[in-house]
Design an enzyme around this catalytic site. Structure first.
Site, PDB file in Angstrom:
ATOM      1  N   ARG A  40       9.318   3.036 -31.105  1.00 36.86           N
ATOM      2  CA  ARG A  40       8.966   4.448 -31.332  1.00 36.86           C
ATOM      3  C   ARG A  40       8.523   4.665 -32.777  1.00 36.86           C
ATOM      4  O   ARG A  40       7.613   5.423 -33.070  1.00 36.86           O
ATOM      5  CB  ARG A  40      10.162   5.384 -31.051  1.00 36.86           C
ATOM      6  CG  ARG A  40      10.800   5.277 -29.677  1.00 36.86           C
ATOM      7  CD  ARG A  40       9.992   5.972 -28.596  1.00 36.86           C
ATOM      8  NE  ARG A  40       8.764   5.277 -28.247  1.00 36.86           N
ATOM      9  CZ  ARG A  40       8.696   4.108 -27.583  1.00 36.86           C
ATOM     10  NH1 ARG A  40       9.788   3.489 -27.192  1.00 36.86           N
ATOM     11  NH2 ARG A  40       7.533   3.554 -27.308  1.00 36.86           N
TER      12      ARG A  40
ATOM     13  N   SER B 275      10.829  21.903 -23.107  1.00 38.23           N
ATOM     14  CA  SER B 275      11.218  22.306 -21.753  1.00 38.23           C
ATOM     15  C   SER B 275      12.464  23.187 -21.771  1.00 38.23           C
ATOM     16  O   SER B 275      12.843  23.731 -20.737  1.00 38.23           O
ATOM     17  CB  SER B 275      11.480  21.057 -20.907  1.00 38.23           C
ATOM     18  OG  SER B 275      12.542  20.319 -21.487  1.00 38.23           O
TER      19      SER B 275
ATOM     20  N   GLY C 254       6.238  23.818 -26.999  1.00 33.95           N
ATOM     21  CA  GLY C 254       6.280  22.458 -26.468  1.00 33.95           C
ATOM     22  C   GLY C 254       7.666  21.913 -26.216  1.00 33.95           C
ATOM     23  O   GLY C 254       7.927  20.748 -26.470  1.00 33.95           O
TER      24      GLY C 254
ATOM     25  N   HIS D 147      17.605  16.931 -34.125  1.00 26.55           N
ATOM     26  CA  HIS D 147      18.026  15.711 -33.429  1.00 26.55           C
ATOM     27  C   HIS D 147      17.873  14.459 -34.292  1.00 26.55           C
ATOM     28  O   HIS D 147      17.842  13.345 -33.771  1.00 26.55           O
ATOM     29  CB  HIS D 147      17.256  15.560 -32.110  1.00 26.55           C
ATOM     30  CG  HIS D 147      17.642  16.588 -31.090  1.00 26.55           C
ATOM     31  ND1 HIS D 147      16.897  16.863 -29.961  1.00 26.55           N
ATOM     32  CD2 HIS D 147      18.716  17.419 -31.030  1.00 26.55           C
ATOM     33  CE1 HIS D 147      17.494  17.820 -29.263  1.00 26.55           C
ATOM     34  NE2 HIS D 147      18.592  18.181 -29.897  1.00 26.55           N
TER      35      HIS D 147
ATOM     36  N   GLN E 130      13.049  19.543 -32.523  1.00 27.53           N
ATOM     37  CA  GLN E 130      13.889  18.572 -31.804  1.00 27.53           C
ATOM     38  C   GLN E 130      13.285  17.177 -31.929  1.00 27.53           C
ATOM     39  O   GLN E 130      13.855  16.211 -31.449  1.00 27.53           O
ATOM     40  CB  GLN E 130      13.976  18.964 -30.324  1.00 27.53           C
ATOM     41  CG  GLN E 130      14.608  20.324 -30.093  1.00 27.53           C
ATOM     42  CD  GLN E 130      14.351  20.834 -28.680  1.00 27.53           C
ATOM     43  OE1 GLN E 130      15.056  20.461 -27.751  1.00 27.53           O
ATOM     44  NE2 GLN E 130      13.341  21.668 -28.511  1.00 27.53           N
ATOM     45  N   ASN E 131      12.113  17.099 -32.556  1.00 22.84           N
ATOM     46  CA  ASN E 131      11.402  15.817 -32.633  1.00 22.84           C
ATOM     47  C   ASN E 131      11.927  14.965 -33.782  1.00 22.84           C
ATOM     48  O   ASN E 131      12.273  15.475 -34.841  1.00 22.84           O
ATOM     49  CB  ASN E 131       9.903  16.053 -32.811  1.00 22.84           C
ATOM     50  CG  ASN E 131       9.316  16.847 -31.654  1.00 22.84           C
ATOM     51  OD1 ASN E 131       9.949  16.948 -30.606  1.00 22.84           O
ATOM     52  ND2 ASN E 131       8.149  17.413 -31.838  1.00 22.84           N
ATOM     53  N   VAL E 132      11.905  13.657 -33.564  1.00 18.94           N
ATOM     54  CA  VAL E 132      12.372  12.738 -34.602  1.00 18.94           C
ATOM     55  C   VAL E 132      11.200  12.131 -35.377  1.00 18.94           C
ATOM     56  O   VAL E 132      11.402  11.378 -36.314  1.00 18.94           O
ATOM     57  CB  VAL E 132      13.281  11.627 -34.006  1.00 18.94           C
ATOM     58  CG1 VAL E 132      14.561  12.243 -33.448  1.00 18.94           C
ATOM     59  CG2 VAL E 132      12.556  10.829 -32.929  1.00 18.94           C
ATOM     60  N   ASP E 133       9.968  12.481 -34.980  1.00 20.86           N
ATOM     61  CA  ASP E 133       8.817  12.056 -35.788  1.00 20.86           C
ATOM     62  C   ASP E 133       8.714  12.961 -37.024  1.00 20.86           C
ATOM     63  O   ASP E 133       9.454  13.946 -37.153  1.00 20.86           O
ATOM     64  CB  ASP E 133       7.524  12.089 -34.943  1.00 20.86           C
ATOM     65  CG  ASP E 133       7.133  13.508 -34.509  1.00 20.86           C
ATOM     66  OD1 ASP E 133       7.034  14.390 -35.366  1.00 20.86           O
ATOM     67  OD2 ASP E 133       6.916  13.710 -33.287  1.00 20.86           O
TER      68      ASP E 133
HETATM   69  P1  OAD Z   1      10.514  17.635 -22.940  1.00 20.68           P
HETATM   70  O1  OAD Z   1       9.797  16.373 -22.611  1.00 20.68           O
HETATM   71  O2  OAD Z   1      11.705  17.994 -22.157  1.00 20.68           O
HETATM   72  O3  OAD Z   1       9.502  18.842 -22.807  1.00 20.68           O
HETATM   73  C1  OAD Z   1       8.207  18.768 -23.333  1.00 20.68           C
HETATM   74  C2  OAD Z   1       7.496  20.074 -23.078  1.00 20.68           C
HETATM   75  O4  OAD Z   1       6.227  20.005 -23.724  1.00 20.68           O
HETATM   76  C3  OAD Z   1       7.240  20.381 -21.602  1.00 20.68           C
HETATM   77  O5  OAD Z   1       7.645  21.716 -21.318  1.00 20.68           O
HETATM   78  C4  OAD Z   1       5.714  20.223 -21.469  1.00 20.68           C
HETATM   79  O6  OAD Z   1       5.148  21.128 -20.532  1.00 20.68           O
HETATM   80  C5  OAD Z   1       5.270  20.586 -22.874  1.00 20.68           C
HETATM   81  N1  OAD Z   1       3.951  20.068 -23.277  1.00 20.68           N
HETATM   82  C6  OAD Z   1       3.285  18.948 -22.859  1.00 20.68           C
HETATM   83  N2  OAD Z   1       2.106  18.822 -23.497  1.00 20.68           N
HETATM   84  C7  OAD Z   1       2.006  19.891 -24.342  1.00 20.68           C
HETATM   85  C8  OAD Z   1       1.018  20.338 -25.292  1.00 20.68           C
HETATM   86  N3  OAD Z   1      -0.117  19.654 -25.491  1.00 20.68           N
HETATM   87  N4  OAD Z   1       1.274  21.479 -25.980  1.00 20.68           N
HETATM   88  C9  OAD Z   1       2.419  22.172 -25.797  1.00 20.68           C
HETATM   89  N5  OAD Z   1       3.382  21.802 -24.925  1.00 20.68           N
HETATM   90  C10 OAD Z   1       3.180  20.682 -24.210  1.00 20.68           C
HETATM   91  O7  OAD Z   1      10.829  17.586 -24.511  1.00 20.68           O
HETATM   92  P2  OAD Z   1      11.891  18.411 -25.362  1.00 20.68           P
HETATM   93  O8  OAD Z   1      12.067  19.786 -24.815  1.00 20.68           O
HETATM   94  O9  OAD Z   1      11.478  18.276 -26.782  1.00 20.68           O
HETATM   95  O10 OAD Z   1      16.515  14.486 -27.407  1.00 20.68           O
HETATM   96  O11 OAD Z   1      13.200  17.584 -25.132  1.00 20.68           O
HETATM   97  C11 OAD Z   1      14.380  17.944 -25.781  1.00 20.68           C
HETATM   98  C12 OAD Z   1      15.202  16.736 -26.137  1.00 20.68           C
HETATM   99  O12 OAD Z   1      15.439  15.934 -25.002  1.00 20.68           O
HETATM  100  C13 OAD Z   1      14.542  15.779 -27.101  1.00 20.68           C
HETATM  101  O13 OAD Z   1      14.695  16.164 -28.466  1.00 20.68           O
HETATM  102  C14 OAD Z   1      15.210  14.482 -26.841  1.00 20.68           C
HETATM  103  C15 OAD Z   1      15.246  14.534 -25.337  1.00 20.68           C
HETATM  104  O14 OAD Z   1      16.161  13.787 -24.738  1.00 20.68           O
HETATM  105  C16 OAD Z   1      16.946  13.415 -28.084  1.00 20.68           C
HETATM  106  O15 OAD Z   1      16.293  12.413 -28.267  1.00 20.68           O
HETATM  107  C17 OAD Z   1      18.319  13.573 -28.631  1.00 20.68           C
END
Ligand code: OAD
Length: 231
Positions: A58, A174, A172, A106, A88-91
């Site tokens: 990653r 969920s 962005g 995170h 919530q992103n680690v980048d």
């Molecule tokens: P998710 O993968 O759950 O959700 C990503 C969201 O981004 C979805 O609702 C997509 O519809 C949306 N999406 C996709 N492409 C997009 C775009 N071009 N523009 C805007 N939105 C877009 O990711 P997170 O909600 O970030 O935790 O997940 C939360 C946490 O769960 C993460 O931080 C991680 C994971 O497990 C850890 O690593 C601790």
């Protein structure tokens, strides 16, 4: 005049257009792995080499990624707003885009921490963290990332920022993972909330809420221009 406070909660979706895969769009698999195997204390106990290698990959990928127009628009908003990005992103794409006030809820791909003492955090030089890399107390180093089932140390700070927001954005994510998803409940009633996601997450409707079903790289530059012109 005092600047308005803009607080933005971002998730994997804002980095999608930079080529970094989101989590839940991939059927529960994360780059081919069960999330619990690579992002939980149990997974770490079971196979440290696998977890280290997973985050090494990653990190390698993140080094190649560049901020997209969504990240850049949030940085530009600092011209006229006091912006706090809670990600919530680690980048580090928000920082690369120029955002100066980023809370990594995170953790960070680019830091390691001791498995004996979590206050011992170090920058990772290069892309690789290996078995045998140890802290000053001679314990194995792990990625400084908050895994499932672990405390979120920066949550209190994120809540305090959210409670002071004049404008709030959700971009962005969920909103499936707590406690981060609960931040929306701390937004003051008078503050408008903008939600940007092509696949809008379930949020409690309230007045002053704007749901924008669009990619971050398209919707955020438009919204940023609108907000900057209105000041
Ligand atoms: P998710 O993968 O759950 O959700 C990503 C969201 O981004 C979805 O609702 C997509 O519809 C949306 N999406 C996709 N492409 C997009 C775009 N071009 N523009 C805007 N939105 C877009 O990711 P997170 O909600 O970030 O935790 O997940 C939360 C946490 O769960 C993460 O931080 C991680 C994971 O497990 C850890 O690593 C601790």
């Amino acid at each position: 005049m005092e600047r308005k406070k803009l607080v933005v909660l971002t998730g994997a979706g804002i980095s999608a257009e930079s080529g970094i895969a989101t989590f839940r769009d991939a059927n529960g698999l994360w780059e081919g792995h069960d999330v619990m195997e690579v992002a939980s204390p149990e997974g770490w106990q079971k196979n440290q080499a696998l977890v280290l290698d997973f985050y090494n990959q990653r990190r390698k990928q993140a080094f190649q990624a560049k901020p997209n127009p969504g990240h850049l628009a949030l940085a530009e908003l600092e011209k006229k707003f006091a912006v706090t990005v809670i990600t919530q992103n680690v980048d580090h794409l928000h920082e690369q885009a120029g955002s100066t006030n980023v809370i990594h809820l995170h953790g960070s791909l680019f830091q390691s921490r001791s498995t004996a003492d979590e206050s011992l955090v170090y920058p990772i030089k290069g892309w690789e963290l290996k078995l045998g890399d140890k802290c000053e107390k001679n314990s194995q180093l792990r990625p400084n990332i908050v895994w499932f089932g672990e405390m979120v140390p920066l949550m209190d700070q994120a809540i305090a920022e959210t409670q002071q927001a004049d404008i709030f954005m959700v971009v962005g994510t969920s909103l499936m993972v707590y406690p981060a998803a609960g931040l929306v409940h701390y937004v003051p009633a008078k503050a408008p909330i903008y939600v940007i996601d092509p696949n809008l997450p379930a949020v409690n409707k309230r007045t002053n809420m704007h749901l924008i079903s669009e990619k971050a790289g398209v919707a955020l530059p438009e919204l940023a221009q609108k907000l900057l012109q209105a000041v």
